[in-house]
Design a protein around this motif. Structure first.
Motif, mmCIF file in Angstrom:
data_model
loop_
_atom_site.group_PDB
_atom_site.id
_atom_site.type_symbol
_atom_site.label_atom_id
_atom_site.label_comp_id
_atom_site.label_asym_id
_atom_site.label_seq_id
_atom_site.Cartn_x
_atom_site.Cartn_y
_atom_site.Cartn_z
ATOM 1 N N LYS A 145 32.303 -14.165 16.073
ATOM 2 C CA LYS A 145 33.477 -14.937 15.679
ATOM 3 C C LYS A 145 34.629 -14.719 16.662
ATOM 4 C CE LYS A 145 34.272 -15.467 11.335
ATOM 5 N NZ LYS A 145 34.636 -15.254 9.909
ATOM 6 N N LYS B 265 41.700 -27.746 17.445
ATOM 7 C CA LYS B 265 42.011 -27.906 16.019
ATOM 8 C C LYS B 265 42.504 -29.313 15.687
ATOM 9 C CE LYS B 265 43.850 -24.389 13.825
ATOM 10 N NZ LYS B 265 44.801 -23.317 13.477
ATOM 11 N N SER C 83 38.750 -31.197 15.789
ATOM 12 C CA SER C 83 37.626 -30.792 14.967
ATOM 13 C C SER C 83 38.036 -29.628 14.078
ATOM 14 C CB SER C 83 36.465 -30.368 15.892
ATOM 15 O OG SER C 83 35.482 -29.657 15.201
ATOM 16 N N LYS C 84 37.239 -29.358 13.063
ATOM 17 C CA LYS C 84 37.458 -28.181 12.231
ATOM 18 C C LYS C 84 36.790 -26.942 12.827
ATOM 19 C CE LYS C 84 37.638 -30.693 7.824
ATOM 20 N NZ LYS C 84 36.988 -30.877 6.494
ATOM 21 N N TYR C 85 36.077 -27.139 13.914
ATOM 22 C CA TYR C 85 35.218 -26.087 14.443
ATOM 23 C C TYR C 85 35.607 -25.761 15.885
ATOM 24 C CZ TYR C 85 33.092 -28.672 10.713
ATOM 25 O OH TYR C 85 32.915 -29.354 9.546
ATOM 26 N N VAL D 205 30.174 -27.315 20.346
ATOM 27 C CA VAL D 205 30.801 -27.149 19.044
ATOM 28 C C VAL D 205 30.135 -25.967 18.357
ATOM 29 C CG1 VAL D 205 31.408 -28.240 16.864
ATOM 30 C CG2 VAL D 205 31.142 -29.640 18.935
ATOM 31 N N HIS D 206 30.949 -24.987 17.941
ATOM 32 C CA HIS D 206 30.433 -23.743 17.350
ATOM 33 C C HIS D 206 30.645 -23.786 15.836
ATOM 34 C CE1 HIS D 206 30.057 -21.733 21.330
ATOM 35 N NE2 HIS D 206 31.036 -22.572 21.640
ATOM 36 N N LEU D 207 29.546 -23.808 15.105
ATOM 37 C CA LEU D 207 29.654 -23.975 13.653
ATOM 38 C C LEU D 207 29.822 -22.669 12.900
ATOM 39 C CD1 LEU D 207 27.089 -26.840 12.974
ATOM 40 C CD2 LEU D 207 29.507 -26.965 13.545
ATOM 41 N N ASP E 214 29.220 -22.200 8.915
ATOM 42 C CA ASP E 214 29.215 -23.419 8.110
ATOM 43 C C ASP E 214 27.847 -24.110 8.122
ATOM 44 O OD1 ASP E 214 32.016 -23.318 7.473
ATOM 45 O OD2 ASP E 214 32.395 -23.870 9.548
ATOM 46 N N ILE F 197 29.405 -33.608 10.754
ATOM 47 C CA ILE F 197 30.640 -33.102 11.337
ATOM 48 C C ILE F 197 31.341 -34.237 12.075
ATOM 49 C CG2 ILE F 197 29.742 -30.766 11.570
ATOM 50 C CD1 ILE F 197 29.688 -31.248 14.610
ATOM 51 N N ARG G 72 21.029 -25.949 10.119
ATOM 52 C CA ARG G 72 21.694 -25.274 11.225
ATOM 53 C C ARG G 72 20.639 -24.507 12.005
ATOM 54 N NH1 ARG G 72 26.173 -22.808 10.238
ATOM 55 N NH2 ARG G 72 25.922 -21.118 11.717
ATOM 56 N N ASP H 194 26.020 -18.389 14.594
ATOM 57 C CA ASP H 194 26.740 -19.408 15.356
ATOM 58 C C ASP H 194 25.747 -20.441 15.851
ATOM 59 O OD1 ASP H 194 28.675 -20.863 16.701
ATOM 60 O OD2 ASP H 194 28.444 -19.685 18.530
#
Length: 466
Positions: free
Chosen positions: A333, A389, A392-394, A405-407, A410, A415, A453, A458
């Protein structure tokens, strides 16, 4: 004709020798003398080609190692009372701390094992504490009383580390603390009365006396740095940690010009105290507290600036054999958020006093290596997406050819990403499996995940730019 041929051969040999030596063409003695004649220059961010690896490096390994390792103590700070970040009710007495030098004997030291595991885990550079605030040097220095020349029969612990880094393509970094709590000149400004963090020392020296003592101390610092920057070839990172001598001229402009002359391609951190006389450092450092503010952008860092976040992987900064490691989830993270904002993640470990790496290190490196095997390109060699931000939310990273894009944790069905050009394709990075998507008006991209996923920690989606 014969004389001309001899001259050409001698000139060619000279040029070959200078080029081979590169930044270390100076001897330690010549470097020491150079500080007296060099013209000061205000600090300017490096533009040298050899330094441009830094902003895309991604991960570095910090290592705090020294006499403190013998007793598994927090480096240097274990001597200070009421030091809130040191997990000890009773600090070690100063004389007992320095007595540890007699027992520091790394008989099993094999830095090649350290470096190889780190390299496979994705680390791109390493920074070893050549000298911490306690003043003990991991090389046989001519300057100061505390070093391996006095306590280890002249053994040099830095050269095997440097050689190992070069063997495995790792960038070489030295941590060097200019402050020296064992130096008799520094004793006059040591900030803690009776070694108590809560009792600030009142400096009784006049400004002239303080500057005079600093100037004497400064030449010891220059002597040690002269050795570090000439004995080991090219050094990639120099990591200072504060001069901490108030109300004196610490000569930042002179130090800057001198460092650039000795090691033109070296990246320099900002922690040479300037006492308000200009700026210093090629990048900014964040330490510890930023983790508590994720996923916010680091407040002290502007978009486009080079920066680095450092924290301990396990326990305090030194050898911490009983402390748990941060979970892979916590490490991932921090790495992802740092990279999304263009920063590097400098993760610290404390090797054991016998020269082995502490228990668990190789296991944790292997966990990272397993993720890096298929996902490395999404964090190493990438660029920031500082306004992710708004898109995207990610968290996102990018190269010239793709977005990543790093999930993280989630699991989603769909997305949404806005603000990028229509892509050619989107795939799970680790497997290459294609993902269906729709591209709508307003540069809106919808990617269908079907609630799946590709990785539990990640999962990375690679979006190929047109």
């Amino acid at each position: 004709m014969k004389l001309k041929s001899i001259f050409i051969l001698l000139l060619a040999f000279y040029l070959q020798t200078v080029n081979a030596q590169g930044p270390s063409a100076y001897t330690a003695e010549a470097a020491y003398d150079l500080i007296n004649t060099i013209e000061p220059s205000p600090f300017a961010h490096t533009t040298h080609p050899d330094a441009q690896w830094f902003p895309s490096a991604g991960m570095g390994l910090f290592m705090h190692w020294g006499i403190h390792s013998v007793a598994a103590l927090d480096p240097s700070w274990a001597m200070i009372k009421n030091c809130f970040w040191v997990k000890r009710d009773c600090p070690i007495a100063t004389e007992d701390y320095y007595r540890l030098a007699e027992d520091f004997d790394p008989v099993a030291y094999d830095p090649e094992k350290w470096v190889l595991a780190a390299r496979q885990a994705g680390f791109q550079y390493m920074v070893l504490t050549a000298k911490h605030h306690d003043g003990y040097c991991l090389w046989p220095s001519k300057y100061g009383e505390w070093n391996t020349g006095k306590y280890m029969q002249g053994r040099d612990l830095l050269k095997p580390y440097v050689d190992a880094c070069r063997k495995y393509g790792m960038k070489v970094g030295f941590y060097y603390s200019p402050r020296d709590w064992a130096d008799p000149d520094y004793a006059h400004v040591f900030p803690f009365q009776d070694n108590d963090l809560n009792q600030k020392r009142v400096i009784t020296l006049t400004p002239e006396e303080s500057q005079q003592k600093f100037d004497h101390f400064f030449m010891t610092v220059i002597g040690q740095l002269s050795e570090l920057l000439t004995r080991y070839g090219k050094i990639d990172v120099l990591w200072f940690d504060g001069v901490e001598w108030p109300r004196v001229n610490t000569y930042p402009d002179k130090v800057h010009a001198w460092l650039r002359t000795l090691q033109p391609g070296m990246v320099i951190n900002p922690r040479w105290s300037t006492n308000g006389k200009g700026s210093f450092g090629d990048y900014k450092t964040e330490e510890g507290s930023w983790r508590g503010h994720l996923p916010e952008h680091p407040k002290k860092v502007n978009d486009g600036e080079w920066w680095e976040f450092c924290e301990s992987w396990s326990g305090h900064w030194g050898y911490s054999p009983l402390d748990k490691y941060r979970s892979l989830d916590q490490v991932m993270k921090l790495l992802i958020y740092a990279r999304s904002y263009g920063g590097n993640y400098l993760l610290n470990i404390g090797p054991a006093p016998d020269g082995t790496m502490r228990k668990g290190y190789y296991t944790e490196c292997e966990k990272l290596a397993n993720w890096m095997k298929n996902n490395k390109e999404s964090v190493i060699g990438t660029q920031a997406v500082p306004k992710w931000k708004e898109m995207s939310k990610y968290p996102m990273t990018k190269t010239d050819q793709a977005y990543y894009v790093h999930l993280l944790n989630d699991t989603l069905n769909t997305i949404e990403i806005t603000g990028i050009e229509k892509p050619n394709q989107a795939v799970w990075l680790d497997s290459g499996e294609k993902l269906s998507f729709k591209y709508l008006e307003g540069k809106k991209l919808l990617i269908d995940l079907n609630g799946e996923r590709s990785h539990p920690l990640d999962a990375v989606i690679k979006i190929y730019s047109e």
